[in-house]
Design an enzyme around this catalytic site. Structure first.
Site, PDB file in Angstrom:
ATOM      1  N   GLU A  61       0.840  -1.196   0.000  1.00  0.00           N
ATOM      2  CA  GLU A  61       0.000   0.000   0.000  1.00  0.00           C
ATOM      3  C   GLU A  61       0.882   1.256   0.000  1.00  0.00           C
ATOM      4  O   GLU A  61       0.608   2.222  -0.715  1.00  0.00           O
ATOM      5  CB  GLU A  61      -0.876  -0.032   1.251  1.00  0.00           C
ATOM      6  CG  GLU A  61      -1.879   1.083   1.368  1.00  0.00           C
ATOM      7  CD  GLU A  61      -2.616   1.026   2.703  1.00  0.00           C
ATOM      8  OE1 GLU A  61      -3.205   2.046   3.078  1.00  0.00           O
ATOM      9  OE2 GLU A  61      -2.577  -0.037   3.377  1.00  0.00           O
ATOM     10  N   ASP A  65       0.941   3.875  -3.126  1.00  0.00           N
ATOM     11  CA  ASP A  65       0.609   5.282  -2.893  1.00  0.00           C
ATOM     12  C   ASP A  65       1.625   6.189  -3.594  1.00  0.00           C
ATOM     13  O   ASP A  65       1.266   7.162  -4.263  1.00  0.00           O
ATOM     14  CB  ASP A  65       0.582   5.560  -1.394  1.00  0.00           C
ATOM     15  CG  ASP A  65       0.388   7.031  -1.080  1.00  0.00           C
ATOM     16  OD1 ASP A  65      -0.612   7.607  -1.534  1.00  0.00           O
ATOM     17  OD2 ASP A  65       1.242   7.612  -0.379  1.00  0.00           O
ATOM     18  N   ASN A 130      -7.311   1.249   0.224  1.00  0.00           N
ATOM     19  CA  ASN A 130      -6.061   0.611   0.653  1.00  0.00           C
ATOM     20  C   ASN A 130      -5.680  -0.531  -0.287  1.00  0.00           C
ATOM     21  O   ASN A 130      -4.507  -0.689  -0.657  1.00  0.00           O
ATOM     22  CB  ASN A 130      -6.197   0.070   2.083  1.00  0.00           C
ATOM     23  CG  ASN A 130      -6.407   1.171   3.104  1.00  0.00           C
ATOM     24  OD1 ASN A 130      -6.153   2.347   2.823  1.00  0.00           O
ATOM     25  ND2 ASN A 130      -6.886   0.814   4.276  1.00  0.00           N
ATOM     26  N   GLU A 133      -4.378   0.781  -3.673  1.00  0.00           N
ATOM     27  CA  GLU A 133      -2.983   1.198  -3.584  1.00  0.00           C
ATOM     28  C   GLU A 133      -2.055  -0.006  -3.512  1.00  0.00           C
ATOM     29  O   GLU A 133      -0.989  -0.023  -4.134  1.00  0.00           O
ATOM     30  CB  GLU A 133      -2.779   2.091  -2.359  1.00  0.00           C
ATOM     31  CG  GLU A 133      -3.399   3.470  -2.501  1.00  0.00           C
ATOM     32  CD  GLU A 133      -3.242   4.322  -1.264  1.00  0.00           C
ATOM     33  OE1 GLU A 133      -3.150   5.549  -1.401  1.00  0.00           O
ATOM     34  OE2 GLU A 133      -3.217   3.770  -0.143  1.00  0.00           O
TER      35      GLU A 133
END
Length: 246
Positions: A61, A65, A130, A133
């Site tokens: 994650e 990101d 979440n 990502e």
């Protein structure tokens, strides 16, 4: 990676459609399904590698990101040559807002792939973003930046990024209201007060005062959400003043 594959192999045997469904979502053939299995493994599974490091989607994650932000930043840089740093930063924040990522993850049905000891019904809405990502992070580790870029264009930029629409989109009414108050030298205060109501879940009640006058109230399941809700109500009450001084 073979160690992770062995640990998670039971899932691929139980769900023979995982590879096919994954390929449909990605738009290309993954080299290693193991990293994608990790992208859908919740920490409650308590799986560790041979060095004792946890295997779950949280580290992916983090990577996703960063990669997602870089692809969007490069796109905006090319698409909006007149935009300064502040403008580009705000626009990127709108594209990768938690609300937007949650919608993307939900649209792809990523929660259906999650391996967890906690019922998915107990997860908050942020689980969708979440996982999105984490999926981007898995693509990067599996196929590299170019494949990530193609995926982000296919799933995020082409269907959802409209520059004119984004310019008018508010991602934080609280931030907008505070900015306006500071410009106009208005005092503001968010106060949590007692209001239990009849809800089964605990709710937070917030009063928003501007220049010592209560202008909005709101209730939500978290203090942050209640403040944002109250800010939104106040924004529409003062919309003309805020827009004229934006």
């Amino acid at each position: 990676m073979s160690f992770i594959r062995n640990i998670l192999n039971s899932r691929s045997q139980e769900d023979g459609n995982f590879f096919i469904q994954l390929k449909d979502i990605l738009g290309f053939k993954p080299k290693s399904t193991a990293i994608y299995m990790t992208a859908f493994t919740h920490r409650s599974m308590n799986i560790k590698d041979d060095k004792g490091n946890p295997i779950n989607y949280e580290r992916l994650e983090f990577v996703g990101d960063a990669i997602l932000g870089s692809v969007i930043a490069a796109y905006l840089f090319q698409k909006v040559p007149h935009g300064d740093e502040g403008y580009l930063t705000k626009m990127r924040s709108k594209v990768v807002s938690r609300e937007h990522l949650n919608k993307l993850g939900e649209e792809l049905g990523l929660i259906n792939f999650v391996e967890s000891k906690i019922p998915t019904s107990n997860f908050g809405n942020n689980i969708h973003g979440n996982l999105f990502e984490a999926l981007v992070g898995a693509i990067y580790l599996d196929r590299g930046y170019r494949f990530c870029e193609k995926f982000v264009y296919k799933r995020v930029i082409n269907p959802h990024v409209d520059i004119e629409a984004l310019e008018g989109k508010v991602i934080s009414y609280k931030g907008l209201l505070i900015e306006w108050c500071q410009k106009e030298k208005n005092t503001f205060n968010y106060e949590v007060y007692e209001d239990t109501g009849k809800d089964e879940l605990k709710h937070f009640s917030v009063k928003l005062s501007i220049n010592e006058k209560v202008v909005a109230k709101a209730r939500a399941t978290s203090k942050k959400k209640a403040e944002e809700k109250a800010s939104k109500r106040a924004f529409f009450a003062f919309q003309k003043q805020i827009t004229n001084h934006g």
